[in-house]
Structures are given as structure tokens and as C-alpha cells.
Write a protein that holds these residues in place. Structure first.
Motif, short mmCIF file in Angstrom:
data_model
loop_
_atom_site.label_atom_id
_atom_site.label_comp_id
_atom_site.label_asym_id
_atom_site.label_seq_id
_atom_site.Cartn_x
_atom_site.Cartn_y
_atom_site.Cartn_z
N ARG A 8 0.83 -1.22 0.00
CA ARG A 8 0.00 0.00 0.00
C ARG A 8 0.86 1.26 0.00
N LEU A 9 2.03 1.19 0.64
CA LEU A 9 2.94 2.33 0.59
C LEU A 9 3.35 2.63 -0.85
N LEU A 50 -3.64 10.72 4.89
CA LEU A 50 -2.43 10.80 4.08
C LEU A 50 -2.62 11.62 2.81
N LEU A 51 -3.87 11.69 2.35
CA LEU A 51 -4.20 12.44 1.14
C LEU A 51 -5.35 13.39 1.40
N GLU A 52 -5.27 14.55 0.75
CA GLU A 52 -6.40 15.47 0.72
C GLU A 52 -6.93 15.48 -0.70
N GLY A 64 1.42 12.02 4.92
CA GLY A 64 1.52 11.37 3.63
C GLY A 64 2.85 11.64 2.96
N GLY A 65 3.34 12.84 3.06
CA GLY A 65 4.64 13.18 2.47
C GLY A 65 5.77 12.39 3.11
N ALA A 66 5.70 12.24 4.44
CA ALA A 66 6.73 11.46 5.13
C ALA A 66 6.73 10.01 4.66
N LEU A 67 5.52 9.44 4.52
CA LEU A 67 5.44 8.05 4.08
C LEU A 67 5.90 7.88 2.63
N ARG A 73 12.19 5.23 -1.04
CA ARG A 73 13.44 4.54 -0.72
C ARG A 73 13.25 3.02 -0.80
N ILE A 74 12.10 2.55 -0.29
CA ILE A 74 11.80 1.12 -0.38
C ILE A 74 11.74 0.69 -1.84
#
Length: 298
Positions: A8-9, A50-52, A64-67, A73-74
Motif C-alpha cells: 500500500r505504501l 495521508l491524502l487530501e 503522507g509526504g513522510a510516508l 526509498r523502499i
């Protein structure tokens, strides 16, 4: 907050890149509803929005930006992992750890390594040389993945923990000095050698037992003049006519000019084997190396 689902990320990254749920759904061949449900589950896992959503698409929240930064990176690491796996499968990288014993290391292995490296230069080979018991222990300890081994008919390698591939039969040869009365012979039988003095290997070496068995089968006991520590030392003693010696053909890759080699009948040959643990699944590079051994041995 529950554990974050990495799939999901990565989906979140796809949505951000597409600019909207609908565009991401089209790109990924999903329905917009399915994408929305997965993002909702990710937000539940994160414990915050996480989203608007807005008229022209979506905008990331601070969370959301942090994730997304972490997810990117993942994604890079997964791509690198896939690339590395593809390189290994395509023999563009990787390492093979091999065991050998001295006579195979001197006679057979150099030709195999030269052939293998010419076709797969990116694959790294590391080699450990020792005697049988130590090589077997290295396989168990996973210090090596494959090893050259040998056996004689009275003590065959019948270890159910090993997968064994026979490479060749290594015949016995007689070594005599250049001035010996049999020096011009192309072959000779053990029964003709009852009166000879023998240069053998030290007592625990397998060729010592092979000599004892061959002489016994020919009806005599060998008169041993010298027990050598290696085959080069044995050749030196043969060269000065201290006695004759028996050696496997593979042991004669560095033959002295003052020693002659005669095919020996009535003496046991040994098998040269390539082995790996039965539970070890060969990598593409190891499989290719195994096939190279068979081809060169043939």
C-alpha cells in the motif's frame, strides 16, 4: 496504529505520481474504488489522513509526504534487489565458493577456472584446498558450497547428505627414473614389479593404501624405501633411482624431465567427484561451474 503494508505504501507513491486516484487506477488497471479502498486501509494503518482530495486530484498531508519519502526509498531498494537477482541469474555477478584437494587443484581445476572465467568473468570464484575430511566439514559449515572429492571402490562416497557427480576416473600410473630398465615401456602390470623398491606417500595418504592393495592383489608386499610428503618429493626420489612410485594421473601435471610415466595395470583407479549438500540448491553460477567441470573432465 497497525503495521504498514509495504504494497500500500508503494500504491500511495503511484497515486501521487499519477496525480489522482482515477489516473492511478487507469495506469494500474484497477478500479478507482479499489484504489480508494487500499488508500483508506493505509490511512487506517497510519492512524491519520495521508491524502487530501480536491477537484483536480490529490495533495499529500504532512504524514503522507513522510510516508511517500520512505516508500520511494523502499521502491529503490526493491529495484536494486531485482537488478541484483537478475545479474546473479544472468551470471553477471555472484560468488562461488569451491573446495578442492591438491592434485585436482594442480591438474583439473586450472583448466576449469580458465574456461569458466572466460565465459563468466563477472562471477567471483574463491577456492579452499584441503584433504577429504576437512572439505566435508567445510561443506557442513557452509564455508564452501561445492567441493571436489575422490574415492576408491573399497571406500565409496555414499553419504546421503551429499549430491555427488562423477567427473572422471583417474587411473594409476607408474613413475620410474629416465634410466630405469622399464623407462621405455608404455604400460606395465603390477605382477612385474615385485622386486622393486617403492616410493610411497606417508601412511595416512589414500595412495598408500591403494599401493598396498595393488601389491597384495599381485601377490607380493611392497618394499618401501621412502614415504614422501607430496608427489613432487616422490618424483625427486624416483629420479635418483631410490625406487619406483605409483601416482594418480592427475598428480602428474608438473612432471620432472628425468622421470618417466608408464600406464599401470592391476592397480586401483580413483573417481574424481563434484559434491554439494543435498539441501543446498545450486545457484545459476554453481550450476554452470558444475557443467564446466563435466565438459573439461570429458
Amino acid at each position: 496504529m497497525s503495521d504498514l503494508d509495504p504494497r500500500r505504501l508503494l500504491l500511495l507513491v503511484d497515486v501521487v505520481r499519477a496525480g489522482s486516484l482515477t489516473a492511478a487506477a487507469t495506469r494500474l488497471s484497477y478500479t478507482t474504488s479499489a484504489i480508494s479502498q487500499q488508500i483508506a486501509k493505509l490511512e487506517a494503518e497510519a492512524g491519520q489522513p495521508l491524502l487530501e482530495r480536491h477537484a483536480r486530484g490529490v495533495r499529500l498531508t504532512e504524514a503522507g509526504g513522510a510516508l511517500v519519502r520512505r516508500a520511494e526509498r523502499i521502491e529503490l531498494q526493491l529495484r536494486a534487489a531485482r537488478s541484483e537477482l537478475d545479474d546473479i541469474a544472468g551470471l553477471r555477478s555472484g560468488t562461488v565458493r569451491l573446495g578442492t584437494f591438491p592434485t585436482a587443484g594442480a591438474g583439473l581445476l586450472p583448466r576449469v577456472v580458465k574456461d569458466f572465467k572466460s565465459r563468466h568473468p563477472a562471477v567471483s570464484l574463491t577456492v579452499r584446498s584441503s584433504r577429504f575430511a576437512a572439505l566435508r566439514a567445510m561443506l557442513d559449515a557452509r564455508e564452501i558450497e561445492m567441493s571436489l572429492l575422490w574415492d576408491y571402490h573399497w571406500a565409496p562416497v555414499a553419504d546421503t547428505d551429499l549430491v555427488v557427480r562423477e567427473l572422471l576416473v583417474d587411473p594409476p600410473m607408474l613413475l620410474v627414473s629416465a634410466h630405469h630398465r622399464h623407462a621405455d615401456r608404455s604400460s606395465i602390470d603390477m605382477t612385474e614389479l615385485a622386486d622393486e623398491q617403492w616410493i610411497t606417500r606417508e601412511d595416512t595418504h589414500p595412495v598408500g593404501e591403494a599401493l598396498e592393495r595393488a601389491c597384495s592383489a599381485a601377490g607380493f608386499s611392497p618394499s618401501v624405501a621412502f614415504a614422501a610428503n607430496d608427489y613432487q618429493e616422490a618424483q625427486a626420489m624416483v629420479a635418483i633411482d631410490l625406487g619406483v612410485s605409483m601416482a594418480p594421473r592427475l598428480a602428474l601435471s608438473n612432471l620432472r624431465d628425468d622421470v618417466r610415466v608408464i600406464a599401470l595395470r592391476g592397480a586401483p583407479a580413483r573417481r574424481i567427484l563434484l559434491a554439494h549438500l543435498a539441501e543446498h540448491r545450486l545457484t545459476p553460477a554453481e550450476s554452470q561451474l558444475s557443467d564446466t567441470f563435466v565438459a573439461v573432465a570429458a
